[in-house]
Design an enzyme around this catalytic site. Structure first.
Site, mmCIF file in Angstrom:
data_model
loop_
_atom_site.group_PDB
_atom_site.id
_atom_site.type_symbol
_atom_site.label_atom_id
_atom_site.label_comp_id
_atom_site.label_asym_id
_atom_site.label_seq_id
_atom_site.Cartn_x
_atom_site.Cartn_y
_atom_site.Cartn_z
ATOM 1 N N ASP A 1 0.833 -1.195 0.000
ATOM 2 C CA ASP A 1 0.000 0.000 0.000
ATOM 3 C C ASP A 1 0.871 1.250 0.000
ATOM 4 O O ASP A 1 0.582 2.236 -0.697
ATOM 5 C CB ASP A 1 -0.909 -0.026 1.227
ATOM 6 C CG ASP A 1 -1.753 1.223 1.346
ATOM 7 O OD1 ASP A 1 -2.613 1.439 0.478
ATOM 8 O OD2 ASP A 1 -1.560 1.987 2.309
ATOM 9 N N GLU B 1 -1.909 -5.417 -3.615
ATOM 10 C CA GLU B 1 -0.935 -4.638 -2.854
ATOM 11 C C GLU B 1 0.185 -5.541 -2.340
ATOM 12 O O GLU B 1 1.359 -5.134 -2.321
ATOM 13 C CB GLU B 1 -1.637 -3.928 -1.689
ATOM 14 C CG GLU B 1 -2.552 -2.795 -2.135
ATOM 15 C CD GLU B 1 -3.384 -2.219 -1.011
ATOM 16 O OE1 GLU B 1 -3.976 -1.150 -1.220
ATOM 17 O OE2 GLU B 1 -3.445 -2.844 0.070
#
EC number: 3.1.26.3
Length: 229
Positions: free
Chosen positions: A49, A121
């Site tokens: 992320d 992610e």
């Protein structure tokens, strides 16, 4: 560690061949099937992320050197939100290679938006750890490419615009509901309805719920503005 043929094919789709194949295996392992000897992808998701955020921040600054922070923020949010990550994951067929526990698999885990977004992610983090920031950046820019250019010209999305229109007239925020889902797992079609507090509504279909919501919101906003006094 030798990867299975489906993960080797996935490497080809993301454009990165892992030196440490364990990283890719961990990135596609959901908590529902993890064990002390088989860690899940949650820590990688956390890192990915942040890597994604840095890549997108850099790309947006370079794409529009004159944009203000107020202009850049909604573009950034649109590019890194979970729905966008899930869209990219579907295009890559990431759901097909996820390692899931039986209960998660039976409940449609391979299609879940949050699960797909988290896994992508984790893949970004795996590439970062395996090949460095440059490898991760190149992959992200390639996979997000068309979205980066599109978001520059459509920073204010239709859902936000419709909500602002409703609030300006004392109406509650629009509500969205999924009416149906059809098509195969790798190419689903979602039909979504958006409804205002005054009873006005529109339906739209697209291959992701977010895209269907945006299309429905755009159609309803255009109709409301056309009839606005």
């Amino acid at each position: 560690m030798k990867l299975s043929s489906d993960l080797r094919a996935f490497e080809g789709r993301i454009g990165h061949e892992f030196r440490e194949s364990e990283l890719l295996l961990r990135a596609v392992t959901h908590a529902s099937i993890s064990s002390p000897t088989r860690p899940d992808n949650q820590r990688l998701e956390f890192l990915g992320d942040r890597v994604l955020g840095l890549v997108m921040s850099e790309a947006l600054l370079q794409a529009d050197p004159k944009a203000s922070e107020g202009q850049l923020a909604p573009r950034f949010n649109a590019l890194v939100r979970k729905e966008t990550c899930a869209d990219v994951a579907r295009e890559l067929g990431l759901g097909d290679v996820l390692k899931l526990g039986r209960s998660e698999m039976m409940s449609g885990g391979r299609r879940k938006e949050a699960l797909l977004g988290d896994a992508l992610e984790a893949v970004i983090a795996a590439v970062y750890l395996d090949g460095g920031f440059e490898a991760a950046r190149n992959m992200v820019l390639r996979l997000w490419g068309k979205r980066i250019h599109a978001v520059e010209t459509d920073a204010r999305d239709a859902k936000t615009a419709l909500q602002e229109w409703a609030q300006a007239r004392g109406l509650p925020p629009p509500t969205y509901s999924e009416k149906s889902r059809s098509g195969p797992d790798h190419a689903p079609v979602f039909t979504v309805e958006v409804r205002l507090g005054n009873g006005a509504a529109e339906n739209a279909a697209a291959n992701t719920k977010r895209a269907a919501e945006q299309t429905a919101a755009r159609a309803l906003l255009a109709r409301m503005e056309a009839t606005d006094d």
